[in-house]
Design a protein around this motif. Structure first.
Motif, PDB file in Angstrom:
ATOM      1  N   ARG A 160      -4.088  32.158  25.164  1.00 34.88           N
ATOM      2  CA  ARG A 160      -5.302  31.599  24.568  1.00 34.88           C
ATOM      3  C   ARG A 160      -5.934  32.589  23.594  1.00 34.88           C
ATOM      4  N   MET A 161      -5.891  33.874  23.939  1.00 37.77           N
ATOM      5  CA  MET A 161      -6.428  34.895  23.044  1.00 37.77           C
ATOM      6  C   MET A 161      -5.695  34.866  21.712  1.00 37.77           C
ATOM      7  N   GLY A 162      -4.370  34.833  21.761  1.00 35.20           N
ATOM      8  CA  GLY A 162      -3.570  34.815  20.532  1.00 35.20           C
ATOM      9  C   GLY A 162      -3.827  33.576  19.699  1.00 35.20           C
ATOM     10  N   GLN A 163      -3.934  32.423  20.349  1.00 32.79           N
ATOM     11  CA  GLN A 163      -4.203  31.185  19.629  1.00 32.79           C
ATOM     12  C   GLN A 163      -5.570  31.226  18.954  1.00 32.79           C
ATOM     13  N   LEU A 164      -6.563  31.739  19.687  1.00 32.15           N
ATOM     14  CA  LEU A 164      -7.927  31.766  19.154  1.00 32.15           C
ATOM     15  C   LEU A 164      -8.027  32.711  17.964  1.00 32.15           C
ATOM     16  N   ILE A 165      -7.419  33.893  18.080  1.00 33.99           N
ATOM     17  CA  ILE A 165      -7.446  34.847  16.973  1.00 33.99           C
ATOM     18  C   ILE A 165      -6.755  34.254  15.751  1.00 33.99           C
ATOM     19  N   THR A 166      -5.612  33.602  15.959  1.00 35.11           N
ATOM     20  CA  THR A 166      -4.869  32.998  14.851  1.00 35.11           C
ATOM     21  C   THR A 166      -5.680  31.885  14.194  1.00 35.11           C
ATOM     22  N   GLN A 167      -6.328  31.059  15.016  1.00 37.96           N
ATOM     23  CA  GLN A 167      -7.133  29.971  14.473  1.00 37.96           C
ATOM     24  C   GLN A 167      -8.332  30.486  13.692  1.00 37.96           C
ATOM     25  N   VAL A 168      -9.023  31.486  14.234  1.00 33.14           N
ATOM     26  CA  VAL A 168     -10.195  32.030  13.553  1.00 33.14           C
ATOM     27  C   VAL A 168      -9.780  32.712  12.254  1.00 33.14           C
ATOM     28  N   PRO A 191       0.288  46.529  22.903  1.00 35.59           N
ATOM     29  CA  PRO A 191       1.446  45.890  22.243  1.00 35.59           C
ATOM     30  C   PRO A 191       1.199  44.453  21.814  1.00 35.59           C
ATOM     31  N   MET A 192       0.428  43.700  22.588  1.00 32.92           N
ATOM     32  CA  MET A 192       0.188  42.308  22.221  1.00 32.92           C
ATOM     33  C   MET A 192      -0.691  42.201  20.976  1.00 32.92           C
ATOM     34  N   GLU A 199       3.258  41.214  13.341  1.00 34.14           N
ATOM     35  CA  GLU A 199       4.480  40.406  13.395  1.00 34.14           C
ATOM     36  C   GLU A 199       4.206  38.904  13.382  1.00 34.14           C
ATOM     37  N   GLY A 200       2.961  38.515  13.590  1.00 32.69           N
ATOM     38  CA  GLY A 200       2.630  37.098  13.534  1.00 32.69           C
ATOM     39  C   GLY A 200       2.703  36.423  14.891  1.00 32.69           C
ATOM     40  N   HIS A 202       4.455  33.886  16.047  1.00 39.26           N
ATOM     41  CA  HIS A 202       5.748  33.496  16.636  1.00 39.26           C
ATOM     42  C   HIS A 202       6.376  34.651  17.419  1.00 39.26           C
ATOM     43  N   ARG A 203       6.325  35.854  16.869  1.00 38.64           N
ATOM     44  CA  ARG A 203       6.853  37.011  17.601  1.00 38.64           C
ATOM     45  C   ARG A 203       5.985  37.306  18.821  1.00 38.64           C
ATOM     46  N   PHE A 204       4.693  37.156  18.667  1.00 38.31           N
ATOM     47  CA  PHE A 204       3.758  37.326  19.782  1.00 38.31           C
ATOM     48  C   PHE A 204       4.094  36.341  20.900  1.00 38.31           C
ATOM     49  N   ALA A 205       4.360  35.086  20.553  1.00 33.41           N
ATOM     50  CA  ALA A 205       4.689  34.066  21.549  1.00 33.41           C
ATOM     51  C   ALA A 205       6.010  34.382  22.246  1.00 33.41           C
ATOM     52  N   ARG A 206       6.975  34.889  21.506  1.00 31.01           N
ATOM     53  CA  ARG A 206       8.264  35.244  22.134  1.00 31.01           C
ATOM     54  C   ARG A 206       8.086  36.380  23.140  1.00 31.01           C
ATOM     55  N   HIS A 207       7.200  37.317  22.814  1.00 32.61           N
ATOM     56  CA  HIS A 207       6.898  38.411  23.751  1.00 32.61           C
ATOM     57  C   HIS A 207       6.288  37.854  25.041  1.00 32.61           C
ATOM     58  N   LEU A 208       5.365  36.904  24.895  1.00 33.82           N
ATOM     59  CA  LEU A 208       4.755  36.278  26.071  1.00 33.82           C
ATOM     60  C   LEU A 208       5.793  35.521  26.891  1.00 33.82           C
ATOM     61  N   LEU A 209       6.712  34.851  26.211  1.00 31.33           N
ATOM     62  CA  LEU A 209       7.747  34.083  26.921  1.00 31.33           C
ATOM     63  C   LEU A 209       8.651  34.994  27.733  1.00 31.33           C
TER      64      LEU A 209
END
Length: 320
Positions: A160-168, A191-192, A199-200, A202-209
């Motif tokens: 949620r943090m990553g999504q919110l930062i990206t949206q803002v 690192p996150m 890295e954007g 998508h790379r952030f999401a792959r790290h979470l996965l």
């Protein structure tokens, strides 16, 4: 940016003037009597407010514990940010957009219309500003305290943090003008945060996965929560213990089906009720369905079930 005739957006996902009222002398804090949380300090009108159960009370003049008058409002909220920014930029219009300033009918539309005039201004707001708005003259976005989800007890907190930062961040430079994003964090080397910045998403999401896969959490398993709450917390835990006993009699725990709990919810007490949950992880959705259908029928027959509020949440989006 303001001198050039542009607009600036300050994002802080925290309403009120300050998140904590604390005594400087003894450390006492103003807590909600009904929830496991602190009361937020508001200035307009001046009050203490719980954003979970809506409990409100006056701001005391002295400490409830040691009677000291050295009470301090600690931390930053949108009200305090608005006040500080107006003092720093007295010639610029500062517009605060949060749940408190948009309660009045058409208030949000009036604020958006004023922003869309294009006149230089500073926008201060919560996640109400994060998405769904197109402000072509916003060229600078500053995200304050961006790392709130890094250490969340909810496994979806960093997501949620990553999504919110990206949206803002997407509010800056949406039209012909270039945009700039400033991010303030107490853990800028995490690192996150670094992955998201350089890295954007998508790379952030792959790290979470990868982390989810190691921890065997969704989407690498199927999850259900049986939630129970009651004024007497022992009733809620007793109900969930019976739920676990029934579930294990139907399908004993093994490598592909795991039970965790009963455990307190992330916020154990809210609105005067104690909240607990039983977590069930399954490797296959069919396995989870095969358990929950007969389990729910048996839970409806439990006498103790009439004394608690309970629910089964499949694929829960909020673990609190």
């Amino acid at each position: 940016e303001l001198v050039a005739g542009n607009q600036v957006l300050i994002f802080l996902n925290r309403r009120g003037f300050a998140p904590t009222l604390m005594c400087h002398d003894c450390g006492w804090q103003a807590l909600c009597p009904h929830c496991d949380t602190r009361l937020t300090v508001h200035q307009q009108p001046r009050r203490l407010h719980c954003h979970h159960c809506d409990h409100q009370r006056y701001v005391p003049q002295q400490c409830k514990a040691c009677h000291s008058h050295e009470l301090q409002a600690l931390g930053l909220g949108t009200e305090r940010s608005e006040e500080d920014l107006q003092a720093l930029f007295p010639q610029v219009r500062v517009l605060r957009i949060d749940r408190d300033t948009t309660r009045r009918k058409n208030a949000m539309n009036d604020l958006v219309d004023e922003i869309n005039t294009g006149r230089p201004c500073i926008l201060v707001g919560t996640q109400m500003l994060a998405k769904g708005h197109h402000f072509p003259d916003v060229t600078l976005v500053a995200i304050i305290d961006a790392d709130g989800g890094l250490f969340s007890a909810d496994f979806r907190g960093p997501e949620r943090m990553g999504q919110l930062i990206t949206q803002v961040a997407g509010r800056a430079g949406r039209a012909s003008k270039k945009g700039q994003v400033l991010l303030q964090s107490h853990h800028i080397d995490h690192p996150m945060i670094q992955s998201l910045m350089h890295e954007g998403y998508h790379r952030f999401a792959r790290h979470l996965l990868r982390e989810r896969q190691v921890a065997n959490m969704p989407p690498y398993c199927y999850l259900a929560l049986i939630k129970a709450e009651a004024i007497d917390g022992q009733l809620a835990t007793a109900f969930l213990q019976q739920a676990r006993d029934i579930a294990e009699s139907l399908y004993p725990g093994n490598v592909t089906l795991q039970y965790l709990g009963p455990l307190p919810a992330i916020m154990e007490r809210r609105g005067g009720r104690f909240r607990f949950q039983l977590q069930i992880n399954a490797s296959k959705r069919s396995q989870l369905r095969a358990l929950l259908e007969p389990l729910s029928l048996q839970l409806e027959q439990l006498p103790i079930g009439r004394k608690v509020r309970w629910a089964i949440d499949v694929d829960p989006q909020d673990m609190s």
